[in-house]
Design a protein around this motif. Structure first.
Motif, PDB file in Angstrom:
ATOM      1  N   ARG A 160       0.845  -1.182   0.000  1.00  0.00           N
ATOM      2  CA  ARG A 160       0.000   0.000   0.000  1.00  0.00           C
ATOM      3  C   ARG A 160       0.885   1.238   0.000  1.00  0.00           C
ATOM      4  O   ARG A 160       1.869   1.311   0.722  1.00  0.00           O
ATOM      5  N   ASN A 161       0.551   2.200  -0.861  1.00  0.00           N
ATOM      6  CA  ASN A 161       1.331   3.432  -1.014  1.00  0.00           C
ATOM      7  C   ASN A 161       2.815   3.130  -1.248  1.00  0.00           C
ATOM      8  O   ASN A 161       3.688   3.826  -0.756  1.00  0.00           O
ATOM      9  N   GLY A 162       3.087   2.085  -2.032  1.00  0.00           N
ATOM     10  CA  GLY A 162       4.462   1.643  -2.279  1.00  0.00           C
ATOM     11  C   GLY A 162       5.258   2.538  -3.207  1.00  0.00           C
ATOM     12  O   GLY A 162       6.479   2.477  -3.227  1.00  0.00           O
ATOM     13  N   LEU A 163       4.580   3.353  -3.992  1.00  0.00           N
ATOM     14  CA  LEU A 163       5.241   4.302  -4.898  1.00  0.00           C
ATOM     15  C   LEU A 163       4.562   5.657  -4.782  1.00  0.00           C
ATOM     16  O   LEU A 163       3.424   5.755  -4.320  1.00  0.00           O
ATOM     17  N   TYR A 164       5.259   6.669  -5.235  1.00  0.00           N
ATOM     18  CA  TYR A 164       4.720   8.021  -5.266  1.00  0.00           C
ATOM     19  C   TYR A 164       4.736   8.463  -6.719  1.00  0.00           C
ATOM     20  O   TYR A 164       5.780   8.423  -7.375  1.00  0.00           O
ATOM     21  N   PHE A 165       3.589   8.858  -7.261  1.00  0.00           N
ATOM     22  CA  PHE A 165       3.486   9.175  -8.683  1.00  0.00           C
ATOM     23  C   PHE A 165       2.670  10.449  -8.860  1.00  0.00           C
ATOM     24  O   PHE A 165       1.518  10.503  -8.433  1.00  0.00           O
ATOM     25  N   HIS A 166       3.267  11.458  -9.471  1.00  0.00           N
ATOM     26  CA  HIS A 166       2.620  12.754  -9.696  1.00  0.00           C
ATOM     27  C   HIS A 166       1.986  13.306  -8.415  1.00  0.00           C
ATOM     28  O   HIS A 166       0.830  13.731  -8.407  1.00  0.00           O
ATOM     29  N   GLY A 167       2.761  13.260  -7.336  1.00  0.00           N
ATOM     30  CA  GLY A 167       2.313  13.845  -6.085  1.00  0.00           C
ATOM     31  C   GLY A 167       1.322  13.021  -5.284  1.00  0.00           C
ATOM     32  O   GLY A 167       0.787  13.497  -4.289  1.00  0.00           O
ATOM     33  N   GLN A 168       1.056  11.808  -5.718  1.00  0.00           N
ATOM     34  CA  GLN A 168       0.079  10.966  -5.033  1.00  0.00           C
ATOM     35  C   GLN A 168       0.677   9.594  -4.727  1.00  0.00           C
ATOM     36  O   GLN A 168       1.380   9.025  -5.567  1.00  0.00           O
ATOM     37  N   PRO A 169       0.369   9.035  -3.553  1.00  0.00           N
ATOM     38  CA  PRO A 169       0.815   7.671  -3.276  1.00  0.00           C
ATOM     39  C   PRO A 169       0.042   6.687  -4.149  1.00  0.00           C
ATOM     40  O   PRO A 169      -1.112   6.918  -4.501  1.00  0.00           O
ATOM     41  N   SER A 170       0.711   5.600  -4.495  1.00  0.00           N
ATOM     42  CA  SER A 170       0.113   4.575  -5.351  1.00  0.00           C
ATOM     43  C   SER A 170       0.512   3.197  -4.821  1.00  0.00           C
ATOM     44  O   SER A 170       1.655   2.982  -4.417  1.00  0.00           O
ATOM     45  N   ASN A 171      -0.431   2.285  -4.832  1.00  0.00           N
ATOM     46  CA  ASN A 171      -0.115   0.913  -4.449  1.00  0.00           C
ATOM     47  C   ASN A 171       0.824   0.311  -5.484  1.00  0.00           C
ATOM     48  O   ASN A 171       0.746   0.636  -6.672  1.00  0.00           O
ATOM     49  N   ALA A 172       1.695  -0.592  -5.025  1.00  0.00           N
ATOM     50  CA  ALA A 172       2.686  -1.176  -5.933  1.00  0.00           C
ATOM     51  C   ALA A 172       2.926  -2.643  -5.609  1.00  0.00           C
ATOM     52  O   ALA A 172       3.018  -3.033  -4.441  1.00  0.00           O
ATOM     53  N   TRP A 173       3.019  -3.438  -6.665  1.00  0.00           N
ATOM     54  CA  TRP A 173       3.401  -4.840  -6.524  1.00  0.00           C
ATOM     55  C   TRP A 173       4.905  -4.909  -6.345  1.00  0.00           C
ATOM     56  O   TRP A 173       5.651  -4.204  -7.020  1.00  0.00           O
ATOM     57  N   ILE A 174       5.347  -5.770  -5.441  1.00  0.00           N
ATOM     58  CA  ILE A 174       6.768  -5.988  -5.202  1.00  0.00           C
ATOM     59  C   ILE A 174       7.104  -7.394  -5.680  1.00  0.00           C
ATOM     60  O   ILE A 174       6.451  -8.378  -5.295  1.00  0.00           O
ATOM     61  N   TYR A 175       8.131  -7.469  -6.518  1.00  0.00           N
ATOM     62  CA  TYR A 175       8.669  -8.734  -7.014  1.00  0.00           C
ATOM     63  C   TYR A 175      10.128  -8.811  -6.578  1.00  0.00           C
ATOM     64  O   TYR A 175      10.791  -7.784  -6.468  1.00  0.00           O
ATOM     65  N   SER A 176      10.622 -10.016  -6.362  1.00  0.00           N
ATOM     66  CA  SER A 176      12.034 -10.158  -6.017  1.00  0.00           C
ATOM     67  C   SER A 176      12.695 -11.226  -6.873  1.00  0.00           C
ATOM     68  O   SER A 176      12.053 -12.181  -7.312  1.00  0.00           O
ATOM     69  N   LEU A 177      13.982 -11.012  -7.082  1.00  0.00           N
ATOM     70  CA  LEU A 177      14.844 -11.988  -7.735  1.00  0.00           C
ATOM     71  C   LEU A 177      16.023 -12.237  -6.812  1.00  0.00           C
ATOM     72  O   LEU A 177      16.597 -11.275  -6.269  1.00  0.00           O
ATOM     73  N   ILE A 178      16.363 -13.501  -6.616  1.00  0.00           N
ATOM     74  CA  ILE A 178      17.585 -13.859  -5.906  1.00  0.00           C
ATOM     75  C   ILE A 178      18.391 -14.748  -6.846  1.00  0.00           C
ATOM     76  O   ILE A 178      17.844 -15.248  -7.848  1.00  0.00           O
ATOM     77  N   PRO A 179      19.672 -14.937  -6.590  1.00  0.00           N
ATOM     78  CA  PRO A 179      20.502 -15.677  -7.554  1.00  0.00           C
ATOM     79  C   PRO A 179      19.922 -17.004  -8.024  1.00  0.00           C
ATOM     80  O   PRO A 179      19.995 -17.342  -9.198  1.00  0.00           O
ATOM     81  N   GLY A 180      19.292 -17.763  -7.129  1.00  0.00           N
ATOM     82  CA  GLY A 180      18.746 -19.068  -7.512  1.00  0.00           C
ATOM     83  C   GLY A 180      17.548 -18.999  -8.448  1.00  0.00           C
ATOM     84  O   GLY A 180      17.155 -20.003  -9.033  1.00  0.00           O
ATOM     85  N   ASP A 181      16.973 -17.797  -8.624  1.00  0.00           N
ATOM     86  CA  ASP A 181      15.797 -17.661  -9.497  1.00  0.00           C
ATOM     87  C   ASP A 181      16.172 -17.663 -10.976  1.00  0.00           C
ATOM     88  O   ASP A 181      15.311 -17.927 -11.814  1.00  0.00           O
ATOM     89  N   LEU A 182      17.415 -17.337 -11.296  1.00  0.00           N
ATOM     90  CA  LEU A 182      17.834 -17.287 -12.701  1.00  0.00           C
ATOM     91  C   LEU A 182      18.210 -18.689 -13.165  1.00  0.00           C
ATOM     92  O   LEU A 182      18.973 -19.387 -12.515  1.00  0.00           O
ATOM     93  N   THR A 183      17.678 -19.061 -14.308  1.00  0.00           N
ATOM     94  CA  THR A 183      18.016 -20.372 -14.866  1.00  0.00           C
ATOM     95  C   THR A 183      18.913 -20.207 -16.054  1.00  0.00           C
ATOM     96  O   THR A 183      18.931 -19.183 -16.690  1.00  0.00           O
TER      97      THR A 183
END
Length: 183
Positions: A160-183
């Protein structure tokens, strides 16, 4: 010394752009203004050639300091810049960073961003010793979310409110990559 070229195939290379390539950078942004500006506050109708030049100079300085690593995707046939990918928000003590990207409008739909994410992740893990990378995408930026998913990143949740865009908070999806995720 870290690599300037992080990916190359028969049609594209991903490398550090120089200040002399500011006109190519500016052209890519101008031709993609509607798509990029929908998700990036820095991209607006007032964006100028001087802004591209300043960005590229700033990129060099931040790279030298280890603060950010910015690369552009170059179409080998035309010489055009067809996108950008960067590692930013680097936290050296935690070996984490954020990945940001955009693709030129007339080159979307070709999995170029997926290729770029995988290339910069390999660079981050192998050359910089990072252990976690995050992709943060506005809740309704379905294209960016799809790139993260196709890159092998794990969807961790909606902030919730993970990003700020044009002066307004915006919800944002968070994705992660760790070394083992790359094939």
């Amino acid at each position: 010394m870290t690599s300037r070229l992080i990916y190359q195939d028969e049609s594209m290379e991903i490398r550090v752009p120089t200040e002399l390539e500011a006109p190519l950078h500016f052209d890519a942004i101008q031709s993609s203004m509607a798509d990029i500006s929908a998700w990036e506050s820095w991209c607006s109708t007032g964006y100028s050639l001087e802004d591209s030049r300043t960005y590229l100079i700033d990129s060099y300085v931040k790279r030298q300091r280890g603060q950010e690593y910015r690369f552009c995707l170059f179409d080998l046939a035309s010489g055009k810049i067809i996108g950008s990918i960067a590692l930013n928000r680097i936290v050296p003590e935690y070996k984490t960073a954020n990945i940001g990207y955009w693709i030129r409008s007339d080159f979307t739909g070709r999995s170029l961003a997926v290729t770029a994410v995988k290339a910069i992740a390999r660079f981050a893990f192998n050359e910089l010793g990072m252990t976690r990378l995050e992709i943060v995408a506005m809740e309704k930026n379905h294209r960016s979310c799809r790139v993260a998913e196709k890159s092998g990143a794990v969807k961790e949740g909606l902030h919730r409110n993970g990003l700020y865009f044009h002066g307004q908070p915006s919800n944002a999806w968070i994705y992660s990559l760790i070394p083992g995720d790359l094939t």
